[in-house]
Structure formats: structure tokens, C-alpha cells
Design a protein around this motif. Sequence first.
Motif, PDB file in Angstrom:
ATOM      1  N   LEU A  55      43.104  31.123  41.251  1.00 48.08           N
ATOM      2  CA  LEU A  55      42.916  32.582  41.231  1.00 48.08           C
ATOM      3  C   LEU A  55      42.814  33.130  42.640  1.00 48.08           C
ATOM      4  O   LEU A  55      43.396  34.183  42.961  1.00 48.08           O
ATOM      5  CB  LEU A  55      41.667  32.917  40.411  1.00 48.08           C
ATOM      6  N   GLN A  56      42.083  32.433  43.516  1.00 48.28           N
ATOM      7  CA  GLN A  56      41.932  32.916  44.887  1.00 48.28           C
ATOM      8  C   GLN A  56      43.228  32.750  45.684  1.00 48.28           C
ATOM      9  O   GLN A  56      43.535  33.558  46.566  1.00 48.28           O
ATOM     10  CB  GLN A  56      40.788  32.167  45.571  1.00 48.28           C
ATOM     11  N   ALA A  57      43.996  31.706  45.378  1.00 45.88           N
ATOM     12  CA  ALA A  57      45.254  31.485  46.101  1.00 45.88           C
ATOM     13  C   ALA A  57      46.326  32.470  45.675  1.00 45.88           C
ATOM     14  O   ALA A  57      47.050  33.032  46.512  1.00 45.88           O
ATOM     15  CB  ALA A  57      45.735  30.050  45.879  1.00 45.88           C
ATOM     16  N   ILE A  75      43.541  30.030  34.458  1.00 43.89           N
ATOM     17  CA  ILE A  75      43.763  29.208  35.644  1.00 43.89           C
ATOM     18  C   ILE A  75      42.416  28.903  36.283  1.00 43.89           C
ATOM     19  O   ILE A  75      41.378  29.468  35.892  1.00 43.89           O
ATOM     20  CB  ILE A  75      44.696  29.902  36.662  1.00 43.89           C
ATOM     21  N   SER A  76      42.406  28.027  37.264  1.00 47.13           N
ATOM     22  CA  SER A  76      41.166  27.655  37.943  1.00 47.13           C
ATOM     23  C   SER A  76      40.777  28.728  38.961  1.00 47.13           C
ATOM     24  O   SER A  76      41.588  29.598  39.318  1.00 47.13           O
ATOM     25  CB  SER A  76      41.325  26.307  38.641  1.00 47.13           C
ATOM     26  N   TRP A  77      39.534  28.626  39.452  1.00 44.87           N
ATOM     27  CA  TRP A  77      39.079  29.592  40.454  1.00 44.87           C
ATOM     28  C   TRP A  77      39.872  29.436  41.755  1.00 44.87           C
ATOM     29  O   TRP A  77      40.214  30.434  42.405  1.00 44.87           O
ATOM     30  CB  TRP A  77      37.584  29.424  40.710  1.00 44.87           C
ATOM     31  N   ALA A  78      40.183  28.213  42.132  1.00 47.39           N
ATOM     32  CA  ALA A  78      40.973  27.993  43.346  1.00 47.39           C
ATOM     33  C   ALA A  78      42.360  28.608  43.197  1.00 47.39           C
ATOM     34  O   ALA A  78      42.881  29.230  44.139  1.00 47.39           O
ATOM     35  CB  ALA A  78      41.079  26.495  43.641  1.00 47.39           C
ATOM     36  N   ARG A 108      43.590  51.951  40.653  1.00 48.85           N
ATOM     37  CA  ARG A 108      42.614  50.969  40.178  1.00 48.85           C
ATOM     38  C   ARG A 108      42.571  49.781  41.135  1.00 48.85           C
ATOM     39  O   ARG A 108      43.592  49.396  41.689  1.00 48.85           O
ATOM     40  CB  ARG A 108      42.967  50.507  38.766  1.00 48.85           C
ATOM     41  N   ASN A 109      41.383  49.231  41.292  1.00 47.14           N
ATOM     42  CA  ASN A 109      41.157  48.086  42.181  1.00 47.14           C
ATOM     43  C   ASN A 109      41.812  48.335  43.540  1.00 47.14           C
ATOM     44  O   ASN A 109      42.628  47.545  44.022  1.00 47.14           O
ATOM     45  CB  ASN A 109      41.689  46.798  41.548  1.00 47.14           C
ATOM     46  N   LEU A 110      41.432  49.440  44.154  1.00 48.73           N
ATOM     47  CA  LEU A 110      42.098  49.882  45.374  1.00 48.73           C
ATOM     48  C   LEU A 110      41.934  48.907  46.536  1.00 48.73           C
ATOM     49  O   LEU A 110      42.760  48.886  47.451  1.00 48.73           O
ATOM     50  CB  LEU A 110      41.570  51.262  45.770  1.00 48.73           C
ATOM     51  N   ALA A 111      40.884  48.099  46.530  1.00 49.32           N
ATOM     52  CA  ALA A 111      40.683  47.111  47.591  1.00 49.32           C
ATOM     53  C   ALA A 111      41.370  45.791  47.274  1.00 49.32           C
ATOM     54  O   ALA A 111      41.255  44.838  48.047  1.00 49.32           O
ATOM     55  CB  ALA A 111      39.193  46.880  47.819  1.00 49.32           C
ATOM     56  N   ASN A 112      42.077  45.734  46.134  1.00 48.75           N
ATOM     57  CA  ASN A 112      42.831  44.539  45.730  1.00 48.75           C
ATOM     58  C   ASN A 112      41.932  43.297  45.679  1.00 48.75           C
ATOM     59  O   ASN A 112      42.274  42.223  46.179  1.00 48.75           O
ATOM     60  CB  ASN A 112      44.006  44.294  46.666  1.00 48.75           C
ATOM     61  N   VAL A 113      40.768  43.446  45.056  1.00 46.60           N
ATOM     62  CA  VAL A 113      39.810  42.350  44.936  1.00 46.60           C
ATOM     63  C   VAL A 113      40.340  41.307  43.959  1.00 46.60           C
ATOM     64  O   VAL A 113      40.884  41.640  42.904  1.00 46.60           O
ATOM     65  CB  VAL A 113      38.443  42.889  44.448  1.00 46.60           C
ATOM     66  N   LYS A 114      40.172  40.042  44.287  1.00 48.60           N
ATOM     67  CA  LYS A 114      40.533  38.943  43.392  1.00 48.60           C
ATOM     68  C   LYS A 114      39.292  38.561  42.585  1.00 48.60           C
ATOM     69  O   LYS A 114      38.306  38.088  43.153  1.00 48.60           O
ATOM     70  CB  LYS A 114      41.042  37.750  44.191  1.00 48.60           C
ATOM     71  N   TYR A 115      39.349  38.788  41.278  1.00 54.69           N
ATOM     72  CA  TYR A 115      38.165  38.553  40.445  1.00 54.69           C
ATOM     73  C   TYR A 115      38.596  38.087  39.066  1.00 54.69           C
ATOM     74  O   TYR A 115      39.760  38.223  38.668  1.00 54.69           O
ATOM     75  CB  TYR A 115      37.332  39.831  40.332  1.00 54.69           C
ATOM     76  N   PRO A 139      42.453  36.175  35.527  1.00 56.07           N
ATOM     77  CA  PRO A 139      42.317  37.112  36.657  1.00 56.07           C
ATOM     78  C   PRO A 139      42.416  38.567  36.199  1.00 56.07           C
ATOM     79  O   PRO A 139      43.171  38.901  35.280  1.00 56.07           O
ATOM     80  CB  PRO A 139      43.502  36.756  37.559  1.00 56.07           C
ATOM     81  N   GLY A 140      41.647  39.437  36.858  1.00 58.86           N
ATOM     82  CA  GLY A 140      41.806  40.865  36.656  1.00 58.86           C
ATOM     83  C   GLY A 140      43.012  41.378  37.422  1.00 58.86           C
ATOM     84  O   GLY A 140      43.487  40.738  38.373  1.00 58.86           O
ATOM     85  N   ASP A 141      43.529  42.524  37.049  1.00 60.48           N
ATOM     86  CA  ASP A 141      44.691  43.102  37.717  1.00 60.48           C
ATOM     87  C   ASP A 141      44.366  43.457  39.167  1.00 60.48           C
ATOM     88  O   ASP A 141      43.248  43.858  39.497  1.00 60.48           O
ATOM     89  CB  ASP A 141      45.160  44.356  36.993  1.00 60.48           C
ATOM     90  N   GLY A 142      45.388  43.352  40.030  1.00 60.16           N
ATOM     91  CA  GLY A 142      45.253  43.783  41.411  1.00 60.16           C
ATOM     92  C   GLY A 142      45.402  45.292  41.531  1.00 60.16           C
ATOM     93  O   GLY A 142      45.376  46.026  40.539  1.00 60.16           O
TER      94      GLY A 142
END
Length: 715
Positions: A261-263, A256-259, A674-681, A701-704
Motif C-alpha cells: 500500500l505504501q509503495a 494488499i499488504s501495508w508495504a 477529495r484526499n487533497l494531500a494524496n494520503v496513503k491510507y 487502500p483508500g482512493d488518492g
Amino acid sequence: MLVVSLLPSAAAAAPRAQSDAATPVPEQATVEDVVVRGAADEALKAAEKLEKIPGGASLVTSEEIERGRVSNPADILSREPGVFAQSTSGGEAIRLSIRGSGIQRSPLNYLAGVSVLLDGIPITTSTGVPWELVEPLAANHITILRGANAFEFGAKSLGGAIDYVSHTGYDSQPFQARAEAGSFGYWRGQVSSGEVIGPFDYYISASGFRQDGYRAHSEASSVRFVANLGYKVSDDIDTRFFFRFAHEYFQVPNTISWAQLQADPRQAAAAALNNSWYKVLPYSEFIGNKTRLRFNDMSALEFAFAFKRFPQSGAGGPFVRWDASDISASLKYTRSDDLGGHTSNTTLSALSSTALDTNLRLEGWPGFFPAMKNALINYVNLAGSDVVVLGSNDFELTSKLWLTTGIALSYSPRTSEFIYPISSKLTKDYLNYAPRAGLRYYLTPDVQLFGNVSRSVEPPTNWSFPKILFPTAQLGNLNLKEQTAWTAEGGLKGKFGPAKWEFAYYHSWIDNELLTVTLPGTALTATTNATATRHQGVELSLDTLLWRSKAGGAEPDADSREALTQSEGVEPGQQLVLRQTYTWNDFHYRNDPIYRDNRLPSIPVHFYKAELEYRHRLGFYAGLNVESNFISYPVDYANSLFSRPYAILGARIGYLQPKQVDSPFQWEAYLEGRNLANVKYAAVVNPTFNANGRDAAVFYPGDGVGIYGGVTLRY
């Protein structure tokens, strides 16, 4: 208790270095050596072998594998310096690269760029690597030989080799059961057994995996069966048969696109949902044998063979049907001599792998030539083989200085016979050579300085040749050349005081690098040769004992002490240990007419992982960890679109029950976040030619944030 050191050993690699050292190394608090429970003979041999390689190499023991979630090989391999390993959707399809080799290959196809072995028997074929045959939970240990340091396996790739060495009856329990569960419908279970019965021994493992997946349309499942049976004919002759079976299914949420992924990073690409993209690996098989004959204390002969079958089918763009099988064989003679008081170790080998029946069939599918749904689009028969003959020698120049030399000759024919829509046949033969020379010098018995210069040769896989959709539409280069590279490497590894480390710098001059892009909106890839490229990098691992307390009370017995040790060998008491790995990847074109000196896309430039862990002598451990991509890196060859930096945090606690003298049972458990801060990457990207600076659908996207736990019971 048997201790396996991953560091230069005076006993193993430089027998007289201890006596010749100017001053003895004083005893003091050090990071503990790796302790291997059960029969550590195989891990010990592997560690000693790695010590004699003048270059970057790693060993991962089963204890390290079992101390957390084992969703896919990336959970294990990503901890090692120089290795980029990430899951595309939390499942078992991964992007794998070492030193940049194969990084542009699609994670949904057979892996390429790194040689993969099971018990020293290659599963890499002219088609690539059937990664579904790998089961990390069945491994006693894993060796990772980076770059040309994998010379003994044929010098066939820039990336090197990974060898998964199975448990046997000598290092396993009569009964072991493991269960893991966690977020996103994740579950994995394994049951295994191994014993020694007179001259026979056996090991058998059955495992299953499933997940609903973090993203929409990322459901996955697999079943694997691993077994081996050994027979010791005499002290000088032994043979072992290997069996593997795998069935795997996974949905493909696509990029998917970066936009997007962030949404909402959990969304799947619309095309993936509309066309229900998925892959099935229905019945991959591996049957092999390895037999060793020891003539005397100085020489031995080993021969091995294997049959592999690894079909695939699935929808995504066109409907794809693969049918692939391969047979491989190897012969290796080793000899040790004393030449005027200097040790000389010689190896002569021959390795071959031949495709038996490999074909590719593309059929119409909704969204891809919908008017041709279920109609035949393309049918190709593929053939190929790899034959390598090599010789190497490790010679003791002085008590502290060793010279390693070698030469490999390779022959790799490839054939693509187009049956439909047109009839034509393309045959390419690749004949090449790969020399190697290296030095290792022992500054102290525990500190080794090393350097090497090597050449590697990687022919294209047979699926890299063009796919003909219509008589006028070809994807790919009809005249693909093999990828060749000269690599210079130097570094330092060892231990001193509270620190244990390995540092390596390498520089590769590459001709005809094999680069691949996935064509937007399809499951098809196109592979071409690049103009001259350059790969250079730094690989660093550093383990530091920050604090240790002495235990009070009585000293535990040997069995209890071994059980309490975890993977790094915990002495009675408490410890605080910091483990770090850092990789610098600097991969560029060199004066390309279109892309000039642009950076090659799709791999992080600076990648760092660290874990701070507390360990208690009674078996409890707890730690915090971080994974970070420091800066943005390009996702297209034009360097107009970039993936963003990120840092994700994790935590883990666990308990390993001490062995009880009066009880045959032992259990251990872990809980990790894992990814405790729920970073979108973005964990993985699929490179494109030129995004023209605009957002594009190239990101996985990486897992949340996720929580996982597991329990293991041994008898």
C-alpha cells in the motif's frame, strides 16, 4: 417555507412542555433547522417520529444527499455518528457497520448486522441485504436508527436499521436530470420525473454509474431503475406500489499488504489479477406494495408485502453462483388514546421474511483447485425465514416525561442442505425475545435527556453455515447460535444558542457475537460465535453557527428564500457553519481463553469528520472538510498487526440557483476535491486470525487525490 426540525419539539413530542417550562427560551441566533423543498410532509413525519425515540437516530434529507458526489451509500452514511461506512475500491461495494455490528463480514458478500429498508419495507433477508437495490439519489430522506432504537423493525440486529424513503409525485419535479463526473473514469447520471395526476401520483428514476477505478482491476458499473405509483382511494385509504431493478458489475482488486500500500496503493493483489476476480449481480428485482387504512383520528392499519430476487455470480478463488429470492410481509396497527389526560401511543406489528429459492454453487477456477477447473466443488440449498411479533407503547407520564416500552418475539429457522460432495441436512431453529424500556425528559422545550435499556437478537444468515469443499473439509461452525445483546444507552440532544447537538453513550453486553474472517487467498468466509464480548462507544454530532451577517436590500419572497436555504436553512445574509461528528468505538473480548481481553479488529477506535462551510444568501457555498482516524487499530484477533492513523482533507464549492418567479427552471452545481494531500491510507481491512506481528495482505487502500463535479437541472 416548511421547516423540519431534527430536535426535540414541544409541539410534536411533548405538547404541554412549552406551557409548563419554568422560563421561556429567549429567541437568539441558532443553527437553522433543516429545510425540505417540495412536499416535506414525509420528512416532517420522519423528524417528528425520531424525536419520540429515546436514543440515537439521524435523518438525512435529499438536499444533503445531492450536495456532493454520490458514488455509493458510504458517501452519505459515513457523515453520521456511530456509522462506519467505507468503500473498498471507490465503487459501490462497501463495508457497513453501526455500533460494531457486522463489521467482520466481508464487503463482497451480502451485508449483515444492519437491517436495511426501502420505504419502510425490509429488504434484509435470511441471506443478508441485497445492497445493489439501494439508490440514494431516489431518496427523499434516509432515517438511521442506531442499535436497539430500531425496535419497530424487529430488534433483529445490534447495529439497528437504515430506511431509504423514496421520492413520490408529491415531492418531485416533472423533470430532473443530474450528471456527475471526475477522477479515475468516474461517471454517474440520473433522470427522474414525478407528478400528481388527480388521485394518482408517480415517481420514476433511471440511473447509471461507471468507473475505471483508482486501483488496477477496480472497474465497476451499474444500472438502476426505481419507480412507485400511488393511488389515494379516499382521505382515509391510500396504496402505493414500488418497483426496483438493478444490474451491477465490479472487479475485485482484493487486499494488499501495508508495504504494498505504501509503495503503490493503486496496485491490485496478484491473485486478483491472475484469476480476474469479479462479481456480477445480473438482475436484482424488488416489487412491493404498502396500503394504509385510517379508521379515525386515533387509529390506523398498514400492511405491506414485497418480492425480492437477487442472484450473484463471479470468479475469485472458486467460481460462485448464488440464486436467491425472498418474500416478505408486514402488518402494523397504531392507536393513540387519552388516558386520564395522558397521551398513550400504541403499536402492534407482525413482520415476516421467507427465502423462496436460495442455493450456492461453487465451481473450480484457476488458482483454486486448478485441476478441477469448471468442475463442481460444492452445491448447497439454503432456506430460512424470520418472523417477529412486537408491541410497543409511548406513554406521557407528565408533560415533560415520557416512558417507552416494548416487547418483541422472534422465530428464525435456518436450513442448509448439502447436495454435493456429500448429502446431509442441517436445520437450526432460533426462538428468542427482545424487550425494551426507555425514558425521555425535556429539560427545556428544545433539550431532551434520554435513556433506554434494550435487548437485540440477531440470527446467523444462512450463508454463514459451513461450506463443504470435500467430505473432510468444512469451513465454519455447525452449531452457530444467535447473537444476543443487552444494551444500556443514555444521552442528551437539543439546541441552545448557536449550537445543535446529539450525544449518546452506549454499552452492550454481547453473547455469541457472530464474527467472520475471509480466508486468505480465497473468496470464502468462515463464521463462528465468539465468547462473551463487550461493545461500548460515544456518538456525538455538533453543528455550530460561528458567524452570521444580515442581508442588505429587500427581503426575498418566500419561494426565493426557500430556494436559497441549502440543507441547513440559510436566512438571508451570510453564514459560517461548523459541522462535526465524532465516534468512539471500544469493542473487546471479555476473558476469552485465547484472545483474553483483546480489541476486536477492523474498525477505527476514534473516528472524526468535520466541515467548515461558508454560505451566501445568493446560493453560493464553499467549505473545507477533514476525515480522521486518530490512532492505530488492530486488523487481527491476536492484536499483533495494526492499521495506521490518518487524516484526509477535502474541499467543496457549489451554487444553488435561486428560484425565479417567472421561470420554471432551476439548476445547481458543485465541484469538490477529495484526499487533497494524496494520503496513503487503508479505508477498509479484512480481519485475520493471527498475523504474528508480520505484515499481511489485509488492507483495502483508500482512493488518492480526486476531483469531482456535478450539475443538476430541474423543471
